[in-house]
Design an enzyme around this catalytic site. Structure first.
Site, mmCIF file in Angstrom:
data_model
loop_
_atom_site.group_PDB
_atom_site.id
_atom_site.type_symbol
_atom_site.label_atom_id
_atom_site.label_comp_id
_atom_site.label_asym_id
_atom_site.label_seq_id
_atom_site.Cartn_x
_atom_site.Cartn_y
_atom_site.Cartn_z
ATOM 1 N N GLY A 530 5.114 0.905 -4.539
ATOM 2 C CA GLY A 530 3.814 0.857 -5.203
ATOM 3 C C GLY A 530 2.700 0.989 -4.184
ATOM 4 O O GLY A 530 2.868 0.648 -3.017
ATOM 5 N N VAL A 531 1.570 1.507 -4.644
ATOM 6 C CA VAL A 531 0.415 1.635 -3.776
ATOM 7 C C VAL A 531 -0.793 1.157 -4.567
ATOM 8 O O VAL A 531 -0.949 1.515 -5.738
ATOM 9 C CB VAL A 531 0.190 3.105 -3.357
ATOM 10 C CG1 VAL A 531 -1.006 3.207 -2.429
ATOM 11 C CG2 VAL A 531 1.419 3.679 -2.692
ATOM 12 N N GLY A 533 -5.082 -0.633 -4.191
ATOM 13 C CA GLY A 533 -6.303 -0.671 -3.384
ATOM 14 C C GLY A 533 -6.106 -1.477 -2.111
ATOM 15 O O GLY A 533 -6.709 -1.210 -1.088
ATOM 16 N N PHE A 534 -5.197 -2.441 -2.173
ATOM 17 C CA PHE A 534 -4.976 -3.340 -1.048
ATOM 18 C C PHE A 534 -4.058 -2.725 -0.004
ATOM 19 O O PHE A 534 -4.026 -3.167 1.126
ATOM 20 C CB PHE A 534 -4.312 -4.604 -1.576
ATOM 21 C CG PHE A 534 -3.136 -4.277 -2.442
ATOM 22 C CD1 PHE A 534 -1.910 -3.992 -1.881
ATOM 23 C CD2 PHE A 534 -3.287 -4.169 -3.818
ATOM 24 C CE1 PHE A 534 -0.840 -3.640 -2.670
ATOM 25 C CE2 PHE A 534 -2.218 -3.801 -4.609
ATOM 26 C CZ PHE A 534 -0.992 -3.538 -4.035
ATOM 27 N N GLY A 535 -3.247 -1.737 -0.349
ATOM 28 C CA GLY A 535 -2.267 -1.185 0.575
ATOM 29 C C GLY A 535 -0.980 -0.856 -0.169
ATOM 30 O O GLY A 535 -1.018 -0.553 -1.364
ATOM 31 N N LYS A 536 0.144 -0.929 0.550
ATOM 32 C CA LYS A 536 1.398 -0.494 -0.067
ATOM 33 C C LYS A 536 2.351 -1.649 -0.351
ATOM 34 O O LYS A 536 2.305 -2.680 0.318
ATOM 35 C CB LYS A 536 2.104 0.487 0.856
ATOM 36 C CG LYS A 536 1.390 1.820 0.937
ATOM 37 C CD LYS A 536 2.120 2.788 1.842
ATOM 38 C CE LYS A 536 1.404 4.135 1.822
ATOM 39 N NZ LYS A 536 1.841 4.995 2.921
ATOM 40 N N VAL A 537 3.223 -1.452 -1.315
ATOM 41 C CA VAL A 537 4.276 -2.426 -1.599
ATOM 42 C C VAL A 537 5.621 -1.778 -1.276
ATOM 43 O O VAL A 537 5.898 -0.656 -1.706
ATOM 44 C CB VAL A 537 4.266 -2.853 -3.083
ATOM 45 C CG1 VAL A 537 5.337 -3.915 -3.325
ATOM 46 C CG2 VAL A 537 2.904 -3.381 -3.482
ATOM 47 N N LYS A 551 4.255 -6.871 0.230
ATOM 48 C CA LYS A 551 2.943 -6.270 0.019
ATOM 49 C C LYS A 551 2.195 -6.331 1.345
ATOM 50 O O LYS A 551 1.925 -7.413 1.858
ATOM 51 C CB LYS A 551 2.225 -7.104 -1.040
ATOM 52 C CG LYS A 551 0.961 -6.544 -1.591
ATOM 53 C CD LYS A 551 0.668 -7.325 -2.882
ATOM 54 C CE LYS A 551 -0.712 -7.156 -3.399
ATOM 55 N NZ LYS A 551 -0.916 -7.929 -4.633
ATOM 56 N N ASP A 647 -6.578 -9.418 -15.722
ATOM 57 C CA ASP A 647 -6.085 -8.042 -15.708
ATOM 58 C C ASP A 647 -4.700 -7.991 -16.339
ATOM 59 O O ASP A 647 -3.748 -7.522 -15.735
ATOM 60 C CB ASP A 647 -6.079 -7.512 -14.271
ATOM 61 C CG ASP A 647 -6.092 -5.981 -14.222
ATOM 62 O OD1 ASP A 647 -6.368 -5.353 -15.278
ATOM 63 O OD2 ASP A 647 -5.812 -5.417 -13.161
#
Ligand SMILES: *[C@@H]1O[C@H](CO)[C@@H](O)[C@H](O)[C@H]1NC(C)=O
Ligand SMILES: *[C@@H]1O[C@H](CO)[C@@H](O)[C@H](O)[C@H]1NC(C)=O
Ligand SMILES: *[C@@H]1O[C@H](CO)[C@@H](O)[C@H](O)[C@H]1NC(C)=O
Ligand SMILES: *[C@@H]1O[C@H](CO)[C@@H](O)[C@H](O)[C@H]1NC(C)=O
Ligand SMILES: *[C@@H]1O[C@H](CO)[C@@H](O)[C@H](O)[C@H]1NC(C)=O
Ligand SMILES: *[C@@H]1O[C@H](CO)[C@@H](O)[C@H](O)[C@H]1NC(C)=O
Ligand SMILES: *[C@@H]1O[C@H](CO)[C@@H](O)[C@H](O)[C@H]1NC(C)=O
Ligand SMILES: *[C@@H]1O[C@H](CO)[C@@H](O)[C@H](O)[C@H]1NC(C)=O
Ligand SMILES: *[C@@H]1O[C@H](CO)[C@@H](O)[C@H](O)[C@H]1NC(C)=O
Ligand SMILES: *[C@@H]1O[C@H](CO)[C@@H](O)[C@H](O)[C@H]1NC(C)=O
Length: 882
Positions: A530-531, A533-537, A551, A647
């Protein structure tokens, strides 16, 4: 100034001979232009205000727009309050002028709206420009809306100015692009030019200089802050025709003692004075107040204080609005007013000044803010006047505005903020000796968004003055080096590098960066799941065989810092079967990495549509909904204070290897209201389109019912197996919530449910499920059921399904079922509700009206430390045996 009860207060008398009028008439502005820049059509915004296209030949844009381009934003940020006027912009490559014909006698609001997105591929940080007027004012200088928005974690920026009358009868506003690298662009999304009543005719008292006043009648002003103290957000459409926005002051109240909020009853009559003050503030502002509280000892020992960052080297006017709502005789409640630690007025007595209850008034105090450390903020503080010996040792305030006054060169522009200094600043705000501290984290919310939305949108904040302090701190080996997580428990841990570690120790595990590298095969791209706004997972393995999700925050993504911290804080405290658990974290080498349980089966959404997975059975779906409802119910009620997820959507509901649903992504969570008389948290709108509670969107007030709304959309999504928003569909079907509601109401819902499950659903189960979903997406929060009721109804729906399938439920539950209904017999049509008490089948229908409103408290956002501090503080100042 100490005196007797009958001291002459008339000097301050603002409203001598005030005529009693029941209600103020809305102000009707002579000039009223709202330009939707870069748009070719007129449209309404979220408040129903009409914005005009700025294309009408050369009515406004003097060269008919030849030097400019009309552009649409490349993406829509969830934080926008409305697409109008933000989604279109006029982009200038050279100096350009908007020319407005104005009534020469009127003062005018000029509001500039900016949404720093990329436009036709032009990067948002390429725009730097100045804005000047034909009257010799500089409104903005080398302004970067992008830098501001980033520093404040805001999607958009509004700058509001009040300009003195222009005898020439026209006002032109010039946009001048400034070169940065090879880019020279200016842009604007919306311009308002609106007549206003003369609210600034009286001089302001200069604080600290006896008998000196500052004349503001001829000055240009920039609005820095505007608060409905002790009240809710007031939109432009509800401001007696003056189109101002009033924000909740809570984030700016210096904690932990934040006073108490009082609101007059519905039949309370305000008596506006006959003068212009009629428009000083809408009735809403005067009808609610924040006061110190009922304990005189406590009140004597603290100041009710608001702190607001401002640009240095300017003079400011603080306008304090008062209206006595309870008392009617002089010297019942008298207090001292401090502005920037200087006595602005001692022994203020609202009744003394107004002569009666229910009469609004305001006082203006001017103060110069110099370029000195500690002087970069406005402080307004109230303290009971001991000298006067009033009946009640208390103080009260109804509204607060802060305006910046133009310099002698006509300048109103401050420097662009430096985001990293801004972070340092938020931290500094938390640590002054002897003052009850706000927590670093809470302060962050203040500066970076949260309720601050408003003020932030008005574009305040000067970070520049903190430079020295932050350098000192950095030199002292402070925690600033990581740059992007400096606010976390800052005041306790300047010296330790692993302050997060210290804080979370015992709650979860600490991984070294080397561990993480091994687990993710040195952050192999092939393991990315996953990607954001915070970066990648990344998918990873620790301890030989434990699968985890890792994360890794991208240190350059400043935007996510706040959300990221929120998530850590929330997750480390929350443990529940239906919430994704944090296993550990890594804070080495300037990295901030979180390690979670791995969710074998991914998101709920990918099992519904567009995931290439076989469709889930109805029971599986219902079971996952029950699990998610349980997780949300726990968030709302299980912790010490309400947590609002903000959310809720099908991609934030994950499924583990045993098909247990888990709610994830608390990055946007907010602690909800915890007090009796406050039922919402006012905040900037965040969340995902398609799931957003319309009430939250309109009023920027967050309640647990906002989550219930989003969850209702999830329920329909599960039933119809289609996205919450699908622009490719015919208009009436684009929004799932609207479409499902239409179908539900005209009885055609069964025709549109996912064909894959259509034949599996028991009709009664479908009815219960759809009725529940429908109630969840009710227009008004108050109409919606609580999460506990939703859970109860879904469990009931499951039992209806069981009964339909002939009691064979046990064997047909999905593998690993664990929502708690498994063992319950299908014949037991009276399940216990979520609180364990017996509930009748009609719970849903009755509970939302009979249940008392949310419990509340005065400190909205708090955490363990603060609670502890606050308790200690109360003990300190409230001697027992009184
Ligand atoms: C703006 O309009 C006024 C008259 O309406 C005109 O006198 C003035 O020159 C115009 N300014 C510019 C910059 O075009
Ligand atoms: C405007 O700001 C940018 C970025 O901060 C800077 O590079 C540039 O030199 C500034 N321009 C002027 C004229 O001050
Ligand atoms: C600016 O323009 C010059 C000449 O067109 C080019 O060589 C240079 O790479 C550009 N710089 C940037 C930062 O784009
Ligand atoms: C705005 O005013 C209307 C009518 O007085 C009222 O019903 C509504 O609740 C107000 N909205 C807000 C957000 O205050
Ligand atoms: C404020 O004014 C002083 C003296 O004129 C100047 O040295 C300082 O740089 C100014 N500060 C800012 C932030 O403009
Ligand atoms: C309240 O603020 C004033 C001005 O800063 C200060 O002198 C006073 O000591 C404060 N009182 C308390 C109880 O904090
Ligand atoms: C007011 O006093 C507080 C507490 O002593 C201090 O932190 C703050 O910087 C002062 N504010 C101003 C504007 O001097
Ligand atoms: C700005 O403010 C000063 C003092 O309030 C005033 O004298 C001056 O005329 C104003 N306007 C300009 C363009 O300088
Ligand atoms: C809440 O409101 C009720 C009635 O409106 C009032 O009696 C009560 O004192 C208020 N509580 C607080 C904490 O303000
Ligand atoms: C019910 O509403 C849906 C959505 O608007 C529409 O497509 C359908 O034709 C309606 N059916 C009836 C029978 O009115």
């Amino acid at each position: 100034m100490a005196g007797t009860a009958r001291r002459p207060l008339l000097v301050l008398l603002l409203v001598a001979g005030a005529a009693a009028i029941a209600e103020s008439k809305p102000y009707a502005p002579a000039d009223r232009v709202l330009l939707n820049c870069g748009s070719a059509t007129d449209s309404l915004d979220g408040d129903g205000r009409k914005w005009m296209a700025d294309t009408n030949d050369d009515t406004w844009l003097t060269d008919s727009g030849k030097s400019s381009l009309m552009m649409a934003a490349d993406r829509m940020d969830n934080g926008l309050p409305s697409t109008i006027p933000y989604m279109t912009a006029r982009v200038f490559t050279m100096e350009a002028v908007y020319n407005f014909t104005v009534n020469p006698r009127d003062r005018h609001w000029v509001r500039l709206h900016f949404y720093p997105s990329s436009y036709n591929g032009l990067a948002p940080d390429g725009f730097h420009f100045s804005v000047t007027t034909s009257t010799g004012l500089t409104l903005l200088r080398n302004f970067s809306a992008y830098t501001y928005a980033k520093a404040l974690s805001q999607a958009f920026i509004i700058r509001e100015f009040s300009l003195p009358p222009t005898p020439a009868g026209f006002l032109s506003i010039t946009f001048t692009p400034m070169p940065v690298g090879n880019d020279t662009y200016a842009f604007v999304n919306g311009i308002e030019v609106i007549s206003m009543p003369d609210l600034f005719s009286d001089p302001a008292t200069m604080v600290g200089f006896a008998d000196q006043t500052v004349d503001i009648a001829g000055a240009a002003l920039q609005t820095m802050y505007r608060f409905n103290v002790g009240g809710m957000y007031i939109p432009p459409s509800n401001d007696s025709g003056l189109t101002r926005q009033w924000y909740d002051d809570t984030p700016y109240v210096l904690g932990p003692v934040q006073g108490v909020i009082y609101r007059a009853g519905p039949h309370f009559q305000l008596k506006y004075p006959s003068e212009v003050a009629e428009y000083a503030a809408p009735p809403e502002v005067y009808l609610g107040t924040r006061s110190m509280g009922s304990d005189p000892r406590l009140n004597q020992n603290y100041n009710l204080t608001w702190t607001m960052p401002v640009d240095c080297n300017f003079t400011y006017v603080a306008r304090l609005h008062f209206c006595e709502l309870l008392l009617s005789r002089p010297n019942q409640r008298a207090f001292d007013i401090y502005v920037n630690n200087k006595t602005a007025q001692s022994d203020a007595d609202v009744i003394g000044m107004t002569t009666e209850k229910g009469v609004p008034m305001y006082k203006d105090f001017a103060v110069s803010v110099a370029d000195e450390p500690g002087d970069e903020a406005m402080w307004v503080a109230l303290h009971p006047s001991v000298a006067l010996r009033p009946q009640f040792y208390d103080a009260t305030l109804n509204g607060l505005e802060v305006f910046k006054i133009n310099g002698t060169d006509g300048n109103l522009a401050g420097p662009n903020p430096d985001p990293s200094r801004l972070l340092a600043k938020a931290e500094l705000g938390a640590g002054d000796e002897g003052v009850p501290r706000t927590h670093g984290h809470r302060n962050m919310g203040t500066v970076m968004g949260g309720t601050a939305g408003g003020a932030a949108a008005l574009g305040l904040v000067a970070a520049i003055c903190v430079e020295k302090k932050s350098r000192e701190l950095a030199a002292a080996g402070g925690s600033h080096t990581s740059g992007w997580l400096p606010l976390f428990h800052s005041h306790t841990s300047n010296k330790s590098s692993g302050h997060l570690a210290a804080n979370l120790a015992g709650m979860c595990r600490h991984f070294s960066f080397a561990d993480i590298k091994v687990a993710t095969k040195n952050f192999s791209e092939s393991l990315v799941i996953g990607v954001g706004g915070f970066g990648k997972v990344y998918r990873g393995v620790v301890d030989g065989d434990t699968k985890v999700a890792i994360k890794r925050s991208n240190p350059s993504s400043e935007q996510g810092v706040h959300e990221f911290q929120t998530e850590v804080e929330m997750l480390s405290k929350l443990r529940h079967r239906h919430l994704v658990s944090l296993i550990g974290f890594c804070e080495d080498a300037g990295e901030m990495i979180l390690v979670y349980d791995y969710m074998e089966h991914g998101t709920l959404r990918e099992h519904l549509y567009m995931g290439g997975k076989p469709p889930l059975s109805w029971r599986h779906r219902l079971d996952i909904c029950i699990g998610a409802a349980r997780g949300l119910h726990y968030l709302h009620t299980g912790a010490k204070y309400t947590i609002i997820h903000r959310d809720v959507k099908t991609t934030n509901i994950l499924v583990d290897g045993d098909w247990v649903a888990k709610v994830s992504d608390f990055g946007l969570s907010k602690s909800g209201p915890t007090t009796v008389n406050q039922t919402h948290v006012s905040t900037m709108v965040k969340g995902s389109f398609g799931y957003l509670d319309p009430e939250y969107f309109r009023r920027q007030q967050l309640t647990d019912k906002s989550d219930v709304y989003s969850f209702g959309v999830v329920l329909f999504e599960v039933l119809l197996a289609r996205p919450a928003l699908d622009p490719a569909l015919p208009r009436e079907q684009v929004s799932l919530a609207d479409y499902a509601l239409l179908c539900q109401r005209n009885g055609t819902l069964k025709d549109v449910i996912d064909p894959a499950i259509k034949d599996q659903i028991a009709p009664e189960c479908l009815k219960k499920f759809a009725d529940t979903a429908e109630k969840c997406i009710g227009e008004q929060g108050i109409e919606r059921p609580s999460m506990g009721d939703v859970l109860w109804n879904l469990e009931f729906a499951m039992q209806l399904q069981d009964a339909f399938e002939g009691g064979s439920c046990g064997g047909r539950r999905p593998a690993g079922e664990g929502s708690g209904t498994a063992g319950r017999s299908a014949a037991a049509l009276e399940p216990s509700n979520s609180n364990g008490s017996a509930a009748s089948v009609t719970t849903l229908e009755t509970s939302s009206t009979t249940r008392p409103p949310h419990e509340a408290c005065i400190i909205v956002e708090e955490n363990d430390d603060e609670v502890a501090n606050s308790a200690a503080f109360s003990q300190l100042v409230r001697p027992t045996g009184r």
